[in-house]
Design an enzyme around this catalytic site. Structure first.
Site, short mmCIF file in Angstrom:
data_model
loop_
_atom_site.label_atom_id
_atom_site.label_comp_id
_atom_site.label_asym_id
_atom_site.label_seq_id
_atom_site.Cartn_x
_atom_site.Cartn_y
_atom_site.Cartn_z
N GLU A 112 0.85 -1.21 0.00
CA GLU A 112 0.00 0.00 0.00
C GLU A 112 0.88 1.24 0.00
OE1 GLU A 112 -2.49 -0.12 3.52
OE2 GLU A 112 -2.82 -2.27 3.24
N LYS A 114 2.32 4.59 1.25
CA LYS A 114 2.31 5.15 2.59
C LYS A 114 1.87 6.61 2.48
CE LYS A 114 4.96 5.21 6.85
NZ LYS A 114 4.87 6.60 7.27
N ASP A 116 0.98 10.32 3.29
CA ASP A 116 1.64 11.24 4.21
C ASP A 116 0.62 12.19 4.84
OD1 ASP A 116 3.71 12.19 5.61
OD2 ASP A 116 4.67 13.27 3.96
N TYR A 224 -6.67 1.85 6.14
CA TYR A 224 -5.66 0.82 5.89
C TYR A 224 -5.73 -0.32 6.91
CZ TYR A 224 -3.14 4.05 9.00
OH TYR A 224 -2.78 4.90 10.02
N LYS A 314 10.71 3.54 3.06
CA LYS A 314 10.61 4.99 2.88
C LYS A 314 11.33 5.42 1.61
CE LYS A 314 9.31 7.48 5.93
NZ LYS A 314 9.44 7.74 7.34
N CYS A 406 15.26 48.45 -1.61
CA CYS A 406 14.61 47.43 -2.44
C CYS A 406 15.37 47.28 -3.77
CB CYS A 406 13.16 47.84 -2.70
SG CYS A 406 12.35 46.83 -3.94
N CYS A 409 12.71 48.86 -6.57
CA CYS A 409 12.25 50.25 -6.64
C CYS A 409 13.10 51.20 -5.80
CB CYS A 409 10.78 50.34 -6.22
SG CYS A 409 10.57 50.19 -4.44
N CYS A 424 9.89 45.79 1.64
CA CYS A 424 10.13 47.02 0.89
C CYS A 424 9.00 47.98 1.22
CB CYS A 424 10.14 46.70 -0.61
SG CYS A 424 9.75 48.12 -1.64
N CYS A 430 6.05 50.02 -5.96
CA CYS A 430 7.19 49.15 -6.27
C CYS A 430 6.87 48.25 -7.46
CB CYS A 430 7.55 48.30 -5.05
SG CYS A 430 8.82 47.07 -5.40
S1 IVH Z 1 -0.37 0.51 8.70
C1 IVH Z 1 0.00 -1.70 12.43
N1 IVH Z 1 -0.70 1.46 6.28
O1 IVH Z 1 2.22 5.46 8.73
C2 IVH Z 1 0.30 -0.87 11.29
N2 IVH Z 1 0.10 2.93 7.94
O2 IVH Z 1 4.64 4.94 10.29
C3 IVH Z 1 -0.29 0.47 11.39
N3 IVH Z 1 0.45 5.21 7.18
O3 IVH Z 1 0.72 5.69 11.91
C4 IVH Z 1 -0.10 1.33 10.23
N4 IVH Z 1 -0.18 4.90 5.11
O4 IVH Z 1 -0.30 7.05 9.98
C5 IVH Z 1 -0.32 1.73 7.53
N5 IVH Z 1 -1.06 2.16 4.11
C6 IVH Z 1 -0.69 2.44 5.36
C7 IVH Z 1 -0.27 3.71 5.75
C8 IVH Z 1 0.13 3.93 7.07
C9 IVH Z 1 0.27 5.77 5.98
C10 IVH Z 1 0.97 5.93 8.36
C11 IVH Z 1 0.09 5.76 9.58
C12 IVH Z 1 0.97 5.16 10.63
C13 IVH Z 1 2.33 5.53 10.13
C14 IVH Z 1 3.37 4.53 10.65
#
Ligand code: IVH
Length: 668
Positions: A112, A114, A116, A224, A314, A406, A409, A424, A430
């Site tokens: 999946e 990740k 942000d 998730y 990551k 500036c 100007c 400025c 300006c």
């Molecule tokens: S699983 C037991 N799946 O990443 C596992 N986390 O570094 C729990 N996150 O706190 C997390 N996408 O906020 C999982 N597809 C995903 C995710 C995900 C983002 C974040 C989540 C978690 C953090 C852990």
């Protein structure tokens, strides 16, 4: 209408919502939805005892008090261990396979993106959303139901006839890159705080006390996993859980994949995500790999605060080292000077970087940065690269100093009190600020000259036809028709719109002047307090401080602004161009949205002026009368259009009635 009808209507709404916000496949046009929504509000107003918690009207509730209630998670919210390379990823699963005594290639993996954002748990009881909470320390989080409820992709009621007794849905709340950009742009025009990245923006929005602000920011949610669950259904696979959540009305991530745990498969999957990363609507900072088999997950369990069956690979921070060879100062709309690093070009994350932001002088001091130094550049996702560190001091080091004039100007540059920024003092005079300021001046919240769009302003500034906002009122038809793609008809429309905009209000004019820290509401307060521009221009710092929300800094700003000769001249010039106001408020934009008007006969007010007025209020102006026409404005000697309107029973107004009607459209 009885309660059952009402209940069905709410159900209907939840289907429409799901189609629109989860499936991206609307079932009905927005206008129909809006009309039905108003009807629903009416019904609920008349029958408050019926209101269901899953009604779409319940998404935006009251403002929360200043602290959030603590919530204990019965099933802990875990975090993930990280892997920073292919080898580390494979190593993680080799360990797991060993512990389970099965070959690596037999481990079923679910991948999946990740996301942000921030982790949220949603607790449903008997299918109804009871609360939403943050992760906190994993054990105790905070109740943020008031803002989470505004997220349209989160069902208020689960989409099933057999709701589980208890189900906690866990997932990521995030903000799309597009919304993040919009919010920051708005914050810049309003001179409020911008967010560093979409994650901070999402987290800040969830912790907002006012749910309306959260609703406006259109956050997203993708699940998730699950937390506490009363086990009505037995699942064998993690992917089965996600499929169930989709059935219940949640969004699915279309980039999830399943494969067996071989090294090439991990690498291929990583490449796949790296390739799509830029094109995704949201920021992702890696990929989460999970063992899909729930029985194997259970056997492995946890270590410290993270599962032994999942790891986050990551994306590397994109870091390179190069030399800082100069620093320039860029002047923004409000005159703030931003230091920009000029770098020896380097290739990072697929692009060549030769500039990076340095934010402000405090940041430069913090880094102890000088021209000539070797520096570390970080680039994350789509964000502008930044100078993160000095790696090695240059042999010849040149100090970075804020210029006292500036660069554009040559007006004096001053530090904004209590802030790291310098500005400025040239203001509207300006050149660097001109195009951006003209755009601001003409924008909806200011003089509202809609026909004068951003692109046209840029072109007119490039050609030096517009050198300040005053030049807007000096525009001639030829100035516009001489440009590519601008016809006479359009040019006439633009000039008419400029003419109409001269009739404004005191507070609108003040907003449009772009005085530092004075936005719409500040301008309203000033206008209300001083009533006239003459009184405001003459006010002492002490008198200015009597105005609500005006402290010492803003009062000084204002005094400085009105003491500046260039600003004074500019205000006088604008007034001499015919800008005027009485005490009324400006016309409410969009109040006539959806209406179609037809003008006919001889009218005293120039037709173009009426047309622009109507269009500014959101109406369409058509040339022929049909059953869809909302109003016909008929002047002297109106002919066939009037007859047609009478025949079709369309409302007819004469010019006086029309002008009376316009008055009622003044805001507040
Ligand atoms: S699983 C037991 N799946 O990443 C596992 N986390 O570094 C729990 N996150 O706190 C997390 N996408 O906020 C999982 N597809 C995903 C995710 C995900 C983002 C974040 C989540 C978690 C953090 C852990």
């Amino acid at each position: 209408m009885n309660f059952l009808d009402y209940k069905n209507l709410v159900k209907q709404f939840n289907e429409w919502n799901h189609a629109y916000h989860v499936l991206d496949a609307p079932l009905i046009p927005d206008s129909q939805y809006d009309a039905a929504f108003r009807e629903l509000q009416n019904i609920e107003e008349k029958n408050p005892e019926w209101i269901l918690s899953e009604s779409p009207t319940q998404r935006v509730g009251d403002i929360a008090s200043s602290s959030f209630e603590k919530i204990t998670h019965n099933v802990k919210m875990l975090s993930l261990s990280n892997a920073f390379s292919l080898d580390e990823t494979v190593e993680f699963f080799i360990k797991a396979a060993k512990e389970l005594s099965i070959p690596l290639a037999e481990l079923p993996i679910f991948s999946e993106p990740k996301l942000d954002g921030l982790a949220i748990t949603l607790r449903y009881e008997k299918g109804i959303l009871r609360y939403a909470a943050t992760r906190g320390d994993g054990q105790i989080g905070e109740n943020v139901t008031h803002t989470v409820k505004t997220i349209q992709a989160i069902p208020l009621k689960l989409n099933t006839e057999n709701s589980p007794e208890t189900l906690e849905v866990r997932g990521e709340v995030f903000m799309t890159k597009a919304i993040f950009e919009q919010i920051n742009q708005l914050a810049e025009t309003q001179e409020t705080k911008t967010f560093a990245n979409p994650r901070n923006a999402a987290a800040g929005t969830i912790r907002q006390l006012n749910p309306q602000i959260a609703a406006d920011r259109a956050l997203q949610f993708i699940p998730y996993g699950i937390g506490e669950y009363s086990n009505e259904k037995i699942f064998l696979q993690h992917s089965g859980i996600l499929a169930y959540l989709t059935e219940l009305g949640f969004k699915a991530n279309s980039n999830n994949r399943a494969f067996s745990a071989t090294k090439p498969a991990f690498e291929q999957d990583y490449q796949r995500m790296e390739n799509v990363r830029e094109s995704l609507q949201m920021e992702i900072d890696g990929i989460v790999y999970k063992i899909d088999d729930l029985d194997l997950q259970k056997k492995l369990g946890f270590i410290a605060r993270s599962p032994k069956w999942a790891v986050a690979r990551k994306f590397p921070a994109q870091v390179v080292i190069t030399t800082l060879f100069d620093v320039d100062f860029q002047v923004g709309r409000t005159g703030v000077l931003t230091p920009v690093a000029r770098l020896e070009p380097v290739f990072v994350g697929g692009v060549t970087v030769s500039n990076a932001t340095l934010h402000n002088m405090d940041e430069i001091a913090r880094l102890n940065l000088c021209i000539g130094d070797k520096v570390e550049i970080h680039r994350a996702g789509d964000v502008i690269p930044k100078v993160a560190n000095v790696i090695e001091q240059g042999e010849i080091r040149q100090k970075i100093v804020m210029p006292d004039k500036c660069p554009i100007c040559h007006s004096a540059v001053k530090r904004i009190e209590n802030q790291a920024a310098f500005r400025c003092t040239g203001g509207l005079a300006c050149g660097a600020q001109t195009a951006e300021q003209i755009k601001y001046y003409a924008s909806r919240h200011c003089m509202n000259i809609r026909q004068l769009g951003a692109k046209l302003i840029d072109t007119l500034c490039e050609q030096r036809i517009l050198k300040s906002v005053v030049d807007i009122y000096r525009l001639k038809i030829e100035d516009i028709t001489n440009l590519d793609g601008q016809g006479e008809k359009n040019a006439t429309k633009i000039l008419a719109a400029i003419e109409v905009s001269k009739n404004t209000t005191f507070s609108t004019f003040l907003t449009a002047l772009g005085i530092p820290e004075i936005g719409e509401s500040g301008a309203k307060n000033l206008a209300k307090h001083f009533k006239t521009l003459t009184a405001l221009r003459a006010a002492s710092v002490d008198t200015l401080r009597d105005v609500p929300d005006v402290g010492a800094v803003i009062a000084n700003n204002l005094r400085e602004f009105f003491d500046n000769e260039i600003q004074n001249q500019l205000i006088n010039d604008l007034l001499s161009m015919g800008i005027h106001w009485d005490d009324g408020e400006p016309l409410k934009n969009g109040i006539l949205m959806g209406q179609t008007w037809v003008l006919t006969g001889t009218l005293n007010t120039p037709r173009n002026e009426i047309k622009v007025k109507l269009e500014n209020l959101g109406a369409k102006v058509a040339s022929s009368v049909s059953a869809k026409t909302t109003y016909v404005l008929a002047g002297e000697a109106a002919g066939s259009k009037l007859t047609q309107a009478e025949k079709l029973g369309v409302q007819i107004l004469n010019e006086n009635q029309f002008l009376e009607l316009l008055k009622t459209y003044h805001a507040n």
